[in-house]
Design an enzyme around this catalytic site. Structure first.
Site, PDB file in Angstrom:
ATOM      1  N   ASP A   1       1.011  -1.248  -0.018  1.00  0.00           N
ATOM      2  CA  ASP A   1      -0.014  -0.021   0.163  1.00  0.00           C
ATOM      3  C   ASP A   1       0.969   1.221   0.027  1.00  0.00           C
ATOM      4  OD1 ASP A   1      -2.039   1.985   0.278  1.00  0.00           O
ATOM      5  OD2 ASP A   1      -2.588   1.227   2.268  1.00  0.00           O
TER       6      ASP A   1
ATOM      7  N   GLU B   1      -2.795   0.182  -4.436  1.00  0.00           N
ATOM      8  CA  GLU B   1      -2.585  -0.839  -3.422  1.00  0.00           C
ATOM      9  C   GLU B   1      -2.628  -2.137  -4.492  1.00  0.00           C
ATOM     10  OE1 GLU B   1      -5.305  -1.310  -0.071  1.00  0.00           O
ATOM     11  OE2 GLU B   1      -6.169   0.759  -0.885  1.00  0.00           O
TER      12      GLU B   1
END
Length: 411
Positions: free
Chosen positions: A9, A106
């Site tokens: 992320d 992500e």
């Protein structure tokens, strides 16, 4: 064999990308936002310094500036974000071919079959990936390592920024069960309210309930949440090549001020149709139907659609179909707050042939010419940014900026 799943992320992705061009602002509170003088004046992203002022994504610029009067505003550049997203996912691809993007910043990586090629230590590989991304892009990420996708995702959220967290079968109860139930992946606000009303306040509370009780309370979602909380979730990492093709591609916009008149509406329709067509070409698809959704200033929506004579991925043809729908249902001069153009009933480009005869061959040749031109434009935009080539109709759009709204009226 125990699976090895990573979730990567990016940290404050939009803001971090913008700060690559403004290194002098790194220590100052910075947000990426829409135009503060238009209806798009909301916060899209913030850096770590801005987070310390409790600034939240999706709040208005004026609300954020009440918390931090010295806040620095930067505009959004979505082409840059897509560019860096592709670079970063390319780095992930060096470690496994099983990479599943979850959003633009992500991705999940399944290292089960390739971990032995990189030393066998999942946390060390995660650190190596973080270092490669930092070295090659100037951006940082947080990584979660676990035996399933849910816990890997929660691991990347557990410690930020620029950190690796390993969640195992031995420690997940200690690390995750004390967290608020809303921290569990896919627990939305409605589900959280329902769970809280029944005394479920932490992830551990949820895990200790019987699975059937949660199914009774939340339906199918309840069973999925129980599996997630107890570590029973076993969803596979699905790379883009294995995902089903999209069923529709759309683009919508709330305009800086209401559009009035056919010329303004045609310009707005052209802008959206160009974006839809570009996304179709990128996905290797054509559409056989077009839908238009019109929103008036009172937030009432009108939706119409029509089939096309032949499949297309050309912005001009999508625009003509969409605008004819608008002309057929909208009153001349009536204001439009927002428009959405959607390409529907998609087919793969290689399957989108048309039957030609003496009367249609000329039109097909013209369409092929337009497609070649559109793909040439796509190439220029990929290399130099979307602003390198734009529609002539966008000039009118740039001249229709709304006057500043009073703070009390912003929402």
């Amino acid at each position: 064999m125990e699976r090895v799943i990573l979730h990567c992320d990016m940290n404050s992705f939009y803001a971090s990308v913008e700060l690559l061009s403004h290194p002098e602002l790194r220590e100052k509170p910075v947000v990426v936002c829409g135009d503060p003088e238009s209806r798009h004046g909301i916060i899209l992203a913030k850096n770590e310094a801005a987070k310390r002022f409790q600034i939240r994504t999706a709040e208005t610029v004026w609300q954020a500036r009440r918390k931090c009067p010295d806040l620095v505003l930067l505009g959004a550049h979505r082409d840059k974000y897509r560019h860096y997203s592709r670079l970063i996912n390319g780095i992930y691809g060096r470690y496994t071919d099983l990479v599943e993007p979850f959003s633009i910043d992500e991705s999940w990586l399944d290292l089960t079959g390739s971990l032995h090629l990189f030393g066998g230590d999942a946390a060390a590989v995660a650190d190596e990936i973080r270092a490669a991304v930092r070295r090659e892009t100037g951006l940082t990420l947080s990584a979660g390592v676990s035996f399933n996708k849910t816990f890997a995702k929660m691991g990347s959220d557990y410690r930020k920024p620029d950190a690796t967290t390993v969640i195992t079968r031995e420690n997940f109860r200690e690390l995750l069960w004390p967290l608020p139930v809303g921290a569990l992946l896919f627990v939305g606000r409605a589900a959280e309210r329902t769970l809280t009303a029944h005394g479920v306040r932490t992830i551990g509370d949820l895990a200790r309930l019987e699975r059937e009780e949660l199914v009774h309370l939340l339906g199918k979602l309840g069973g999925s949440l129980h599996d997630a909380a107890t570590g029973a979730e076993h969803d596979r990492v699905v790379p883009l090549r294995d995902k089903p093709p999209p069923k529709s591609v759309g683009s919508g916009l709330t305009f800086p001020r209401d559009l009035e008149g056919w010329e303004a509406l045609r310009s707005g329709t052209a802008l959206l149709s160009d974006q839809v067509a570009e996304r179709l070409r990128e996905a290797g698809m054509k559409c056989t139907a077009v839908q238009v959704t019109i929103r008036d200033p009172d937030f009432r929506d009108l939706c119409r659609q029509r089939r096309l004579d032949v499949p297309t991925c050309v912005g001009r043809e999508i625009r003509d179909a969409a605008f004819s729908l608008i002309r057929g249902v909208w009153r001349a001069g009536a204001p439009v707050r927002a428009l959405t153009v959607t390409a529907q009933n998609l087919v793969r480009q290689e399957e989108a042939g048309e039957q030609l005869d003496l009367f249609t061959a000329g039109a097909a040749a013209e369409r092929e010419k337009l497609e070649r031109l559109a793909r040439a434009v796509d190439g220029v935009r990929r290399k130099y940014g979307r602003e390198a080539l734009s529609l002539a109709s966008e000039a009118g759009k740039r001249q229709t900026k709304a006057p500043p709204a009073p703070r009390s009226s912003e929402r």
